[in-house]
Design a protein around this motif. Sequence first.
Motif, mmCIF file in Angstrom:
data_model
loop_
_atom_site.group_PDB
_atom_site.id
_atom_site.type_symbol
_atom_site.label_atom_id
_atom_site.label_comp_id
_atom_site.label_asym_id
_atom_site.label_seq_id
_atom_site.Cartn_x
_atom_site.Cartn_y
_atom_site.Cartn_z
ATOM 1 N N ARG A 133 -17.592 4.428 -0.537
ATOM 2 C CA ARG A 133 -17.588 3.527 -1.698
ATOM 3 C C ARG A 133 -18.801 3.768 -2.587
ATOM 4 N N ALA B 169 -7.616 -1.649 2.768
ATOM 5 C CA ALA B 169 -7.119 -1.120 1.497
ATOM 6 C C ALA B 169 -6.111 -2.069 0.869
ATOM 7 N N GLU C 169 -0.975 7.159 1.187
ATOM 8 C CA GLU C 169 -2.369 7.625 1.181
ATOM 9 C C GLU C 169 -3.317 6.525 1.651
ATOM 10 N N GLN C 170 -3.086 5.294 1.214
ATOM 11 C CA GLN C 170 -3.930 4.178 1.644
ATOM 12 C C GLN C 170 -3.689 3.846 3.121
ATOM 13 N N GLU D 84 -7.913 -4.902 -0.820
ATOM 14 C CA GLU D 84 -8.628 -4.497 -2.029
ATOM 15 C C GLU D 84 -7.679 -4.147 -3.173
ATOM 16 N N SER D 85 -6.678 -3.319 -2.897
ATOM 17 C CA SER D 85 -5.797 -2.851 -3.970
ATOM 18 C C SER D 85 -4.893 -3.962 -4.512
ATOM 19 N N GLY E 123 -5.471 6.435 5.121
ATOM 20 C CA GLY E 123 -6.837 6.733 4.695
ATOM 21 C C GLY E 123 -7.853 6.670 5.820
ATOM 22 N N GLY F 238 -6.288 0.592 6.705
ATOM 23 C CA GLY F 238 -5.093 0.281 5.937
ATOM 24 C C GLY F 238 -5.053 -1.168 5.502
ATOM 25 N N ILE G 80 0.852 -1.189 0.000
ATOM 26 C CA ILE G 80 0.000 0.000 0.000
ATOM 27 C C ILE G 80 0.885 1.234 0.000
ATOM 28 N N ASP G 81 0.324 2.362 -0.441
ATOM 29 C CA ASP G 81 1.076 3.615 -0.396
ATOM 30 C C ASP G 81 0.666 4.404 0.842
#
Length: 591
Positions: free
Chosen positions: A167, A461, A46-47, A464-465, A50, A458, A43-44
């Motif tokens: 979402r 995310a 931002e994620q 999901e990502s 988040g 986190g 993850i980055d």
Amino acid sequence: MSPDAWLALTVVVAVFPLMAFTRLGPDMVLLGAVVLLLTLGVIDAEQALGGFSNSGLFTVAFMYVLVTAIRQTGGIDLIIRVVLGRPGSERGALARLLLPVAGMSGFLNNTPVVATYIPAVISWSRRLGMPSHRFLMPLSFASILGGTVTLFGTSTNLVVHGMLTSRYPELSMGLFDIAWVGVPVAMVGLIYLWWLAPRLLPARRGLAQAFDNPREFTIEMEVDPKGPLVDKSVEEAGLRHLQELFLVEIEREGNIVSVVGPGEKLKGRDRLVFAGTSAAAVELQQIRGLIPSRQGESSLSKDFKERRLVEAVVSDQCQFVGQRIRDGHFRTLYGAAVLAVCRNGERVAGNLGQIRLQPADVLLLEARPPFIERHRQSRDFLLISRVNGAARPVHEKAWLAWAILLGVVALAAFGAMSMLNAAMLGAALAVISGCCTIGAAKRGLDTQVLLTIAASFGLGAALESSGAAAYLAGGALGLADGNPLLLLIGTYLLVALLTELVTNNAAAVITFPIVMASAESLGVNPMPFVVAVMFAASASFLTPIGYQTNLMVYGPGGYRFSDFMRVGGLLNLLVAVVALALIPLIWPFAG
């Protein structure tokens, strides 16, 4: 699956046993997992961060301030005094307890409601001549049931709603939308607690009996005015490092010296109170200058303004869990002396200093007056309550605090403001009006819950990502054979199982992207699955560790693990049947 998906799945799978079976806090476990995923590039930034910008998280934080205002002004205490009264039967007493608790829990966080009720219920049951364990477990369960009625009812509802609006912005829910399912669930659950649960609860010995007779766990001696100990310090008299006893207080000329230090000088006729067993009295009788106390009433039965007798329930996060009381230097850290330990409704016998503390142990402490406020928000204790002569809060602003909360509810219910804006305005008014000081508002924020929620985003995310959520969703669809009802049942069972092992917020947030991916793959309305996650995450009745209020009543009620399975197992089943029957009717799969 991609390497990132395998990494995300491995980290998430490792998180659950770490939270369930170690003493690491869920916030620390989840934050560590997020840092690891960020470091590995799954993850980055931002994620990873988040969750800290989610509206549900901030709504929960502002609601904590409102709850603190009501508690500070004695608003919950005022309701307790009005509704409990003097019922003539156990069923009448349960009705007076369950309905108001469920009603308040629809708008207040469950933890402060139950924390305020526990000492009141213990003293109330004593006045009624009824065992407190008949009321404490129903108290916790009623607060959980009440939380399912509105979106304000639990932090989980608010957080899941925040994820839903992020979402699917067009699927925003109203404050009372889940009441179509929540009210029937609560009614069925409350009827069960009122009618059947008392028959399933076995007799247990609670705190009232375990700590009732101080002479069972204290020994009182006097300093001989003609003996060699007069004007000697506690250390010099050899009273500081006794093998099986602790010197906890000195009664001197109508006053009390509490949490006695090693430099305290002894005076003739001082009455010394030691914590320990009667068998250890031989050690004291061998000390020249000490004679048995000839005063009739126990010193602990008296009320002194210089000291407090306090009951504290040990948290699973307490740094002393697994340590012996003597080795952990409990008195030095907290400024309080342990008089006795109660576990599973029985006072723990034997050498007090050798007792290794366990989660949900109830400690009878002798402390100075500031102890309660200083440690009320401590992560080490689930509940701290004064035993004797509890001060009554001033109620002048209680009605104002309730009015602010009702105003927040009205603004959110009628759509005049979003739930976040209404909660923010209410928190500001509570502080400006003096219902809650800024310091109390800060202390009222449960940072562990807030960090757990934020960190869970986190992990969600990452699932999901990385594509792990889609992969798991495909597996779920295969098990459900493409049937949305079977998928709904599976969703409910999965979240309900996880919430018994870890926190309800973590269970909901981590499973949310998997459930949504499943619903999207099936091409059905996601709303039934969103509501199922809300109810399953709250339906934690099976174990004392699944929900904080369950652990809070576990020690004071003298319960055993099997009691929760016996009473909560059937309640879990009833809630699941009612919720799963109604959810597809209110929110059809083809909606």
